[in-house]
Scaffold this motif. Structure first.
Motif, PDB file in Angstrom:
ATOM      1  N   VAL A  41      19.774  34.328  37.291  1.00 27.81           N
ATOM      2  CA  VAL A  41      20.521  34.908  36.180  1.00 27.81           C
ATOM      3  C   VAL A  41      20.882  36.334  36.569  1.00 27.81           C
ATOM      4  O   VAL A  41      20.004  37.129  36.928  1.00 27.81           O
ATOM      5  CB  VAL A  41      19.703  34.889  34.875  1.00 27.81           C
ATOM      6  CG1 VAL A  41      20.526  35.457  33.722  1.00 27.81           C
ATOM      7  CG2 VAL A  41      19.250  33.460  34.542  1.00 27.81           C
ATOM      8  N   GLN A  42      22.170  36.666  36.512  1.00 26.56           N
ATOM      9  CA  GLN A  42      22.655  37.918  37.084  1.00 26.56           C
ATOM     10  C   GLN A  42      23.475  38.726  36.088  1.00 26.56           C
ATOM     11  O   GLN A  42      24.052  38.189  35.146  1.00 26.56           O
ATOM     12  CB  GLN A  42      23.507  37.617  38.313  1.00 26.56           C
ATOM     13  CG  GLN A  42      22.771  36.803  39.370  1.00 26.56           C
ATOM     14  CD  GLN A  42      23.543  36.666  40.658  1.00 26.56           C
ATOM     15  OE1 GLN A  42      24.746  36.932  40.723  1.00 26.56           O
ATOM     16  NE2 GLN A  42      22.859  36.263  41.721  1.00 26.56           N
ATOM     17  N   GLN A  43      23.498  40.027  36.328  1.00 25.55           N
ATOM     18  CA  GLN A  43      24.408  40.943  35.649  1.00 25.55           C
ATOM     19  C   GLN A  43      25.081  41.788  36.720  1.00 25.55           C
ATOM     20  O   GLN A  43      24.410  42.319  37.615  1.00 25.55           O
ATOM     21  CB  GLN A  43      23.666  41.848  34.660  1.00 25.55           C
ATOM     22  CG  GLN A  43      23.299  41.174  33.347  1.00 25.55           C
ATOM     23  CD  GLN A  43      22.737  42.158  32.342  1.00 25.55           C
ATOM     24  OE1 GLN A  43      21.916  43.008  32.683  1.00 25.55           O
ATOM     25  NE2 GLN A  43      23.162  42.045  31.100  1.00 25.55           N
ATOM     26  N   ASN A  44      26.384  41.894  36.639  1.00 27.33           N
ATOM     27  CA  ASN A  44      27.154  42.700  37.595  1.00 27.33           C
ATOM     28  C   ASN A  44      26.841  42.325  39.041  1.00 27.33           C
ATOM     29  O   ASN A  44      26.754  43.185  39.916  1.00 27.33           O
ATOM     30  CB  ASN A  44      26.896  44.191  37.354  1.00 27.33           C
ATOM     31  CG  ASN A  44      27.278  44.622  35.957  1.00 27.33           C
ATOM     32  OD1 ASN A  44      28.322  44.233  35.451  1.00 27.33           O
ATOM     33  ND2 ASN A  44      26.417  45.417  35.326  1.00 27.33           N
ATOM     34  N   TYR A  49      16.844  37.794  36.536  1.00 25.92           N
ATOM     35  CA  TYR A  49      15.836  36.893  35.999  1.00 25.92           C
ATOM     36  C   TYR A  49      15.979  35.520  36.649  1.00 25.92           C
ATOM     37  O   TYR A  49      16.964  35.218  37.301  1.00 25.92           O
ATOM     38  CB  TYR A  49      15.992  36.738  34.480  1.00 25.92           C
ATOM     39  CG  TYR A  49      16.211  38.037  33.748  1.00 25.92           C
ATOM     40  CD1 TYR A  49      15.199  38.992  33.680  1.00 25.92           C
ATOM     41  CD2 TYR A  49      17.426  38.320  33.130  1.00 25.92           C
ATOM     42  CE1 TYR A  49      15.396  40.191  33.018  1.00 25.92           C
ATOM     43  CE2 TYR A  49      17.631  39.523  32.465  1.00 25.92           C
ATOM     44  CZ  TYR A  49      16.617  40.461  32.413  1.00 25.92           C
ATOM     45  OH  TYR A  49      16.813  41.644  31.756  1.00 25.92           O
ATOM     46  N   GLY A  50      14.984  34.696  36.405  1.00 27.98           N
ATOM     47  CA  GLY A  50      15.015  33.330  36.890  1.00 27.98           C
ATOM     48  C   GLY A  50      15.306  32.353  35.762  1.00 27.98           C
ATOM     49  O   GLY A  50      15.397  32.715  34.586  1.00 27.98           O
ATOM     50  N   GLY A  51      15.416  31.108  36.134  1.00 24.52           N
ATOM     51  CA  GLY A  51      15.629  30.025  35.181  1.00 24.52           C
ATOM     52  C   GLY A  51      15.697  28.721  35.944  1.00 24.52           C
ATOM     53  O   GLY A  51      15.617  28.694  37.175  1.00 24.52           O
ATOM     54  N   TYR A  73      25.979  37.868  31.039  1.00 23.07           N
ATOM     55  CA  TYR A  73      25.135  37.267  32.058  1.00 23.07           C
ATOM     56  C   TYR A  73      25.907  36.175  32.783  1.00 23.07           C
ATOM     57  O   TYR A  73      26.683  35.424  32.183  1.00 23.07           O
ATOM     58  CB  TYR A  73      23.883  36.647  31.435  1.00 23.07           C
ATOM     59  CG  TYR A  73      22.912  37.660  30.886  1.00 23.07           C
ATOM     60  CD1 TYR A  73      22.080  38.396  31.722  1.00 23.07           C
ATOM     61  CD2 TYR A  73      22.814  37.868  29.508  1.00 23.07           C
ATOM     62  CE1 TYR A  73      21.186  39.322  31.216  1.00 23.07           C
ATOM     63  CE2 TYR A  73      21.915  38.789  28.988  1.00 23.07           C
ATOM     64  CZ  TYR A  73      21.109  39.515  29.850  1.00 23.07           C
ATOM     65  OH  TYR A  73      20.232  40.430  29.341  1.00 23.07           O
ATOM     66  N   LYS A  74      25.677  36.099  34.082  1.00 20.02           N
ATOM     67  CA  LYS A  74      26.198  35.015  34.898  1.00 20.02           C
ATOM     68  C   LYS A  74      25.017  34.185  35.398  1.00 20.02           C
ATOM     69  O   LYS A  74      23.916  34.703  35.585  1.00 20.02           O
ATOM     70  CB  LYS A  74      26.977  35.558  36.103  1.00 20.02           C
ATOM     71  CG  LYS A  74      28.196  36.396  35.755  1.00 20.02           C
ATOM     72  CD  LYS A  74      29.365  35.529  35.332  1.00 20.02           C
ATOM     73  CE  LYS A  74      30.623  36.375  35.181  1.00 20.02           C
ATOM     74  NZ  LYS A  74      31.803  35.551  34.813  1.00 20.02           N
ATOM     75  N   PHE A  92      28.541  30.322  36.673  1.00 22.97           N
ATOM     76  CA  PHE A  92      28.984  30.141  35.297  1.00 22.97           C
ATOM     77  C   PHE A  92      28.674  31.402  34.495  1.00 22.97           C
ATOM     78  O   PHE A  92      27.751  32.151  34.822  1.00 22.97           O
ATOM     79  CB  PHE A  92      28.277  28.952  34.641  1.00 22.97           C
ATOM     80  CG  PHE A  92      28.577  27.637  35.298  1.00 22.97           C
ATOM     81  CD1 PHE A  92      29.638  26.855  34.863  1.00 22.97           C
ATOM     82  CD2 PHE A  92      27.793  27.179  36.359  1.00 22.97           C
ATOM     83  CE1 PHE A  92      29.924  25.640  35.480  1.00 22.97           C
ATOM     84  CE2 PHE A  92      28.075  25.971  36.980  1.00 22.97           C
ATOM     85  CZ  PHE A  92      29.142  25.197  36.538  1.00 22.97           C
ATOM     86  N   THR A  93      29.442  31.607  33.444  1.00 18.97           N
ATOM     87  CA  THR A  93      29.110  32.636  32.464  1.00 18.97           C
ATOM     88  C   THR A  93      28.195  32.015  31.414  1.00 18.97           C
ATOM     89  O   THR A  93      28.337  30.833  31.074  1.00 18.97           O
ATOM     90  CB  THR A  93      30.385  33.169  31.782  1.00 18.97           C
ATOM     91  OG1 THR A  93      31.209  33.791  32.776  1.00 18.97           O
ATOM     92  CG2 THR A  93      30.049  34.182  30.697  1.00 18.97           C
ATOM     93  N   VAL A  94      27.240  32.800  30.905  1.00 19.46           N
ATOM     94  CA  VAL A  94      26.384  32.329  29.822  1.00 19.46           C
ATOM     95  C   VAL A  94      27.176  32.421  28.522  1.00 19.46           C
ATOM     96  O   VAL A  94      27.517  33.509  28.057  1.00 19.46           O
ATOM     97  CB  VAL A  94      25.093  33.156  29.736  1.00 19.46           C
ATOM     98  CG1 VAL A  94      24.264  32.727  28.531  1.00 19.46           C
ATOM     99  CG2 VAL A  94      24.280  33.005  31.024  1.00 19.46           C
TER     100      VAL A  94
END
Length: 256
Positions: A41-44, A49-51, A73-74, A92-94
């Motif tokens: 899970v990414q920002q910029n 974070y994980g998932g 979040y992506k 993907f975008t959240v």
């Protein structure tokens, strides 16, 4: 309140151990795409974070990761290296975040689970697959060897890997983990603990899965102020306790 999984100014969140071997603290680099359910899970463009993927449009993560949002979040699927241009990657975008309604970070980390709905459906390939999770509430026997993975810190000074890391940890009984010498009253009936000698998850791994006997049993939640310390094992949300909630959110997302 334990600050372990709060986002430092320049670092990411996850679990780790005292000794840096070659992977998650006390762990090693995973075989590429051997865990096709793993999510970054990414920002910029930066991993935070994980998932893990449980349906073609749904990712399970940890609620404490999403208490504030400064930018969209992506979700990155099908990755081994975060930086390499891998043909297996899907981004993907959240579209929406569904944190458990009883989670409250100011009180404790109980009910630390969130569902992320993607803005599209993942294409299932050899590198992108759903993972099954425990749906029957039954404790994992103490001493059971489980595994976890992520792109979080590999030591306590913030060294971050580019490639997916994994580590084996053993389940610690609820009575032990909730004792005063360990995490005490922080441990609720919705949590389980696991660690090893110098083996742990760390900052940036939050939201990732704990697998035992091929099924996801837990979601990385919190731990000690430093990763991998004796008597401060990693704590995981027991996913089987949230089966009905997960089903309800995925079937009627906007109501939850």
């Amino acid at each position: 309140m334990d600050q372990r999984y709060r986002q430092p100014v320049t670092f990411i969140l996850l679990f780790g151990a005292l000794q840096c071997v070659s992977g998650s603290i006390g762990g090693w680099e995973a075989k590429p795409h051997s865990r096709p359910y793993m999510v970054s899970v990414q920002q910029n463009g930066t991993h935070y974070y994980g998932g893990f993927l449980v349906a073609d449009q749904w990712v399970v993560s940890a609620a404490h990761c999403y208490t504030a949002q400064s930018s969209p979040y992506k979700v990155l699927l099908g990755a081994h290296s975060l930086s390499d241009s891998e043909s297996t990657k899907q981004t993907f975008t959240v579209a929406s975040i569904h944190s458990h309604p009883d989670f409250n970070i100011t009180r404790n980390f109980d009910n630390d689970i969130a569902l992320l709905k993607l803005d599209g459906r993942a294409s299932l390939t050899q590198a992108v697959q759903k993972v099954s999770y425990k749906r029957v509430s039954k404790d994992v026997p103490e001493g059971t060897v489980c595994s976890t993975a992520g792109w979080g810190w590999i030591n306590n000074v913030g060294v971050k890997p580019d490639k997916l890391q994994e580590v084996n940890v053993a389940v610690i009984g609820h009575k032990t983990c909730s004792s005063r010498r360990y995490h005490g009253s922080k441990i609720t009936g919705n949590m389980m603990c696991a660690a090893g000698h110098g083996k742990d998850s760390c900052h940036g791994d939050s939201g990732g899965p704990l697998l035992c006997n091929g099924l996801v049993e837990g979601i990385i939640s919190f731990g000690g102020r430093k990763c991998g310390r004796p008597m401060k094992p990693g704590v995981y949300t027991m996913i089987s306790h949230y089966r009905d909630w997960i089903d309800a959110v995925m079937n009627q997302g906007s109501k939850y």
